[in-house]
Motif scaffolding. Structure first.
Motif, PDB file in Angstrom:
ATOM      1  N   LEU A 740       0.832  -1.199   0.000  1.00  0.00           N
ATOM      2  CA  LEU A 740       0.000   0.000   0.000  1.00  0.00           C
ATOM      3  C   LEU A 740       0.867   1.250   0.000  1.00  0.00           C
ATOM      4  O   LEU A 740       0.581   2.234  -0.689  1.00  0.00           O
ATOM      5  CB  LEU A 740      -0.931   0.002   1.211  1.00  0.00           C
ATOM      6  N   GLN A 741       1.936   1.213   0.810  1.00  0.00           N
ATOM      7  CA  GLN A 741       2.853   2.356   0.874  1.00  0.00           C
ATOM      8  C   GLN A 741       3.587   2.553  -0.438  1.00  0.00           C
ATOM      9  O   GLN A 741       3.988   3.663  -0.773  1.00  0.00           O
ATOM     10  CB  GLN A 741       3.865   2.144   2.005  1.00  0.00           C
ATOM     11  N   GLY A 742       3.771   1.492  -1.178  1.00  0.00           N
ATOM     12  CA  GLY A 742       4.517   1.589  -2.433  1.00  0.00           C
ATOM     13  C   GLY A 742       3.653   1.960  -3.622  1.00  0.00           C
ATOM     14  O   GLY A 742       4.144   1.933  -4.765  1.00  0.00           O
ATOM     15  N   ASP A 743       2.411   2.292  -3.385  1.00  0.00           N
ATOM     16  CA  ASP A 743       1.497   2.702  -4.452  1.00  0.00           C
ATOM     17  C   ASP A 743       1.392   1.658  -5.570  1.00  0.00           C
ATOM     18  O   ASP A 743       1.316   1.983  -6.759  1.00  0.00           O
ATOM     19  CB  ASP A 743       1.931   4.050  -5.056  1.00  0.00           C
ATOM     20  N   GLU A 744       1.432   0.382  -5.207  1.00  0.00           N
ATOM     21  CA  GLU A 744       1.283  -0.672  -6.214  1.00  0.00           C
ATOM     22  C   GLU A 744      -0.196  -0.851  -6.551  1.00  0.00           C
ATOM     23  O   GLU A 744      -1.081  -0.513  -5.770  1.00  0.00           O
ATOM     24  CB  GLU A 744       1.851  -1.995  -5.690  1.00  0.00           C
ATOM     25  N   ASP A 745      -0.414  -1.407  -7.739  1.00  0.00           N
ATOM     26  CA  ASP A 745      -1.791  -1.732  -8.116  1.00  0.00           C
ATOM     27  C   ASP A 745      -2.297  -2.845  -7.213  1.00  0.00           C
ATOM     28  O   ASP A 745      -1.636  -3.865  -7.020  1.00  0.00           O
ATOM     29  CB  ASP A 745      -1.853  -2.186  -9.581  1.00  0.00           C
ATOM     30  N   LEU A 746      -3.477  -2.652  -6.664  1.00  0.00           N
ATOM     31  CA  LEU A 746      -4.017  -3.599  -5.695  1.00  0.00           C
ATOM     32  C   LEU A 746      -5.200  -4.345  -6.289  1.00  0.00           C
ATOM     33  O   LEU A 746      -5.957  -3.800  -7.090  1.00  0.00           O
ATOM     34  CB  LEU A 746      -4.468  -2.851  -4.437  1.00  0.00           C
ATOM     35  N   PRO A 747      -5.357  -5.623  -5.896  1.00  0.00           N
ATOM     36  CA  PRO A 747      -6.538  -6.363  -6.359  1.00  0.00           C
ATOM     37  C   PRO A 747      -7.795  -5.842  -5.679  1.00  0.00           C
ATOM     38  O   PRO A 747      -7.735  -5.076  -4.710  1.00  0.00           O
ATOM     39  CB  PRO A 747      -6.223  -7.808  -5.939  1.00  0.00           C
ATOM     40  N   GLN A 748      -8.922  -6.280  -6.170  1.00  0.00           N
ATOM     41  CA  GLN A 748     -10.194  -5.814  -5.633  1.00  0.00           C
ATOM     42  C   GLN A 748     -10.618  -6.572  -4.378  1.00  0.00           C
ATOM     43  O   GLN A 748     -11.510  -6.125  -3.659  1.00  0.00           O
ATOM     44  CB  GLN A 748     -11.292  -5.976  -6.702  1.00  0.00           C
ATOM     45  N   LEU A 749      -9.956  -7.705  -4.112  1.00  0.00           N
ATOM     46  CA  LEU A 749     -10.427  -8.544  -3.023  1.00  0.00           C
ATOM     47  C   LEU A 749      -9.259  -9.027  -2.180  1.00  0.00           C
ATOM     48  O   LEU A 749      -8.212  -9.407  -2.710  1.00  0.00           O
ATOM     49  CB  LEU A 749     -11.182  -9.759  -3.590  1.00  0.00           C
TER      50      LEU A 749
END
Length: 755
Positions: A740-749
């Protein structure tokens, strides 16, 4: 992101250092190639007696061409269907002018094979009344043999048949047949008396006659015949001027067997020397008796000296002789001496066989010397091609030793070298895959079996079910379980147990109950101790602690003696419930039952004390572990819990101890790592717990733990202890935070599975 509870299954990852073969993936298809001293001494005498009996049968009942004529077969059928009062004359009416005495001999041989002495005797009485088929000495001898095989009750009839033969027609053939009848019924004195009577009548004995009497005397046990008396008969044979009475291989083997029973090593050596001087070559049976005699006398080293002397005089023993000596050393665990026999064999110019190497491979494996197994197998491949039996020994050795991936690699190697696996091969490989949780390899082995036209047995399917269960692939395990019945390989109690054990690891106690209900009610198989152990674990993991204790009490009522696993199961229930007094009492019972309680049991108690702030008790127990000189692993784990093994050199000791415990298989390893993770968490050793969890994942123990894709981040801790689950959740949340801190693309779940 949404936080929901979702069931997920991740693919497994495995780690294994393959010390013997490269890790390159190989084809599953390969070229096909065709496929106590007294007790031992008595068995030796039985073998010698069997050899003598074979020699007697050769003389008394000579073999035909292996195929009877139409007339003979028809007569056998008619006589077989003849009622008790039926007429034999009518059976012979149509063929009386076409049957010879040789044909009648073939009929008697068939009745002898069946043990049908009644028809043999009726036919004999009929022949005595007919001039055209009057029995000759050969027929008399065969009938005596048929009757003599039926026990002492028919010996009188044997005598009647013998006396029906005119005295002037009796030769060694009929006398030997009668002597054999008495010898076969352990009447050695009567057999010896018949030999004397034979000589008095002026009938010259043959070697077969003497061998029959010798075998009867050698087998006598109540009382045993003195060995000097046997040597007296032997001397008679040696000094007889007739060449037909000279001692043969059967004679020497009978005497060597008798010497082995009596632990007469010196007499065995004398017989061996006499044998060689007479030009009679020892066979496998001879060498076996010689080794037995010296083993009983506690002087196996002399056998090696004898073999060297024989080799130096041009009588090099055959490979089976060295094999027998090697096996004698392995029976007492004398590894160095067994290897020395192999080296002597090579020095004497006798080429070792695959059986020679198999004995040593098995010995090394039973002693846990797996590097020695690998080195010896490399040597073997340069000397003699390994056969199926050799690979089967390796599969069993490495499977029992916990080198499951190496078993699979060996199976690849076997196929590539053109050695054809048999059913034992596939069962051993599947068992290793099951214990190691290698479900992909197990499926490929099963595919190989079906592709080769082999019908997988219950043991093979049990390995597949176990492998799938260790990977928490419950649905696939259940499908494989049901597939067994469809192909006719019905589940055994072990199959039911491994499936229930898979459910137990995940706390699926209801599914485990259903499986055992199906086993008892549908298959008619009763639960054994392992079944109750699986139930206890299922209830503990499913938080049904009262049911766990009830299952233990039911096991005791069923008269199964609890072992360490059973006692640990009940201890686990008490520790999870937090009842200190009952837990201590159970731990003390465990201490009284085994030499040293396992690390799992210690960790359960340590976690219990830590959760209840009983730190004095906890550190006393840790000190007990550290001062345990019987197990270095206990000392290492105690130091780990106390936080003493953080630097790199000491941590290598921890890794070594953890890896050694994975050799016990996934079933034990899951309980082992869960117990350690639990105690580390409650002791506040979270950083160390993370390192231990990394090791567990590295060994492929929790393949379902992490799943990281573009669609979902998943954590599955349903098979972990409370402390282990908290460690895994902590690690997972930290990774989540970093991303989250690294601004990575995150999944929806995001998913956390706890049940």
């Amino acid at each position: 992101m949404a936080l929901v509870s979702t069931a997920t299954v991740a693919s497994s990852s495995y780690h294994c250092d393959l010390l013997l073969f490269s890790t390159a993936r190989r084809s599953w298809r390969g070229p096909r190639r065709s496929r106590g001293a007294a007790g031992a001494g008595l068995a030796a005498l039985e073998r010698a007696g069997a050899a003598a009996a074979a020699a007697r049968r050769e003389e008394v009942v000579p073999a035909g061409n292996g195929r009877n004529s139409y007339e003979v077969e028809s007569l056998i059928d008619r006589l077989s269907n003849l009622p008790p009062r039926g007429s034999i004359a009518r059976c012979l009416e149509t063929a009386r002018h076409r049957l010879t005495l040789q044909d009648f001999a073939a009929v008697y041989r068939e009745f002898s094979r069946r043990g049908d002495w009644q028809r043999s005797l009726r036919l004999f009485k009929y022949m005595q009344r007919q001039s055209w088929c009057l029995p000759d000495e050969h027929i008399h001898a065969i009938v005596v043999g048929v009757l003599g095989r039926q026990g002492p009750a028919l010996l009188d009839k044997c005598l009647e048949v013998f006396h029906d033969l005119p005295a002037e027609s009796r030769t060694a053939l009929s006398y030997t047949s009668l002597i054999a009848a008495y010898a076969r019924n352990a009447l050695h004195e009567e057999a010896r008396a018949l030999l004397d009577q034979m000589k008095t009548a002026g009938v010259a004995p043959t070697a077969a006659t003497y061998n029959t009497v010798l075998a009867a005397c050698a087998r006598a046990t109540d009382p045993p015949v003195p060995f000097d008396m046997l040597l007296g008969l032997f001397a008679e044979m040696r000094h007889d001027v007739s060449p037909s009475v000279r001692p043969d291989l059967t004679t020497y083997n009978t005497l060597l067997a008798a010497a082995a029973v009596r632990s007469l090593a010196d007499q065995s050596e004398m017989l061996l020397r006499t044998m060689l001087e007479a030009g009679v070559s020892p066979d496998t049976v001879s060498y076996h008796h010689i080794v037995d005699a010296f083993a009983s006398a506690g002087n196996l080293s002399r056998v090696a000296e004898l073999f060297s002397e024989m080799a130096s005089t041009g009588h090099t023993p055959e490979a089976s002789a060295y094999l027998g000596l090697m096996e004698a050393h392995t029976r007492v665990g004398a590894t160095a001496e067994a290897v020395a026999v192999l080296r002597q064999m090579q020095a004497d110019g006798c080429t070792p066989t695959a059986a020679t190497y198999r004995v040593l491979l098995d010995l090394y494996g039973r002693q846990g010397r797996f590097d020695g197994v690998r080195e010896l197998f490399r040597e073997m491949r340069t000397a003699v091609p390994p056969d199926t039996a050799t690979y089967n020994v390796l599969f069993r050795v490495f499977g029992d030793g916990g080198f499951f991936k190496e078993v699979v690699e060996l199976f690849h190697d076997m196929l590539q070298t053109g050695v054809e696996p048999d059913m034992i091969t596939c069962e051993n490989v599947m068992a290793a895959c099951g214990r190691g949780g290698l479900h992909e390899d197990a499926r490929e082995v099963l595919e190989y079996m079906t592709g080769e036209g082999m019908v997988p047995t219950a043991d093979a399917y049990t390995g597949l079910v176990e492998a799938l269960g260790h990977a928490a692939m419950y649905e696939e395990a259940y499908v494989a379980f049901n597939m067994m019945t469809e192909i006719g390989s019905f589940p055994t109690v072990e199959t039911y147990n491994v499936l229930a054990n898979a459910y137990a690891k995940g706390g699926l106690f209801q599914e485990a109950e259903v499986i055992f209900s199906r086993m008892t009610n549908n298959a008619g198989i009763q639960k054994n101790k392992d079944s109750f152990d699986a139930l206890i674990e299922a209830y503990c993991q499913g938080a049904q602690l009262d049911d766990a204790v009830k299952a233990y009490m039911e096991m005791r009522k069923s008269r199964f003696n609890p072992d360490e696993r059973s006692l640990e199961g009940v201890l686990n229930a008490y520790c999870i419930a937090g009842v200190i007094d009952e837990s201590k009492e159970q731990f003390e019972e465990l201490q009284s039952s085994v030499t040293v309680p396992s690390i799992i049991a210690y960790c359960m108690m340590l976690s219990l004390y830590a959760r209840n702030d009983r730190w004095t008790d906890a550190y006393d127990l840790l000190e007990e572990m550290k001062t345990n000189h019987a197990s270095s692993t206990h000392q290492v784990i105690a130091s780990l819990v106390k936080g003493e093994y953080d630097d790199s050199s000491n941590w290598q000791m921890v890794e070594y101890a953890l890896e050694n415990n994975t050799l016990e298989g996934c079933d034990y390893s899951l309980r082992f790592f869960n117990a350690i993770l639990d105690v580390l968490w409650w002791f506040g050793q979270k950083a160390r717990a993370v390192r231990v969890l990394d090791q567990a994942v590295k060994f492929g123990l929790f393949p379902e733990l992490y799943r990281d894709t573009k669609l979902i981040w998943s954590l599955d801790v349903h098979r972990m202890s409370v402390g282990g689950a908290l460690v895994a959740v902590s690690v997972w949340l930290n990774k989540l935070y970093d991303r989250l801190q690294g601004d990575e693309d995150l999944p929806q779940l995001a998913s956390v599975v706890v049940l």
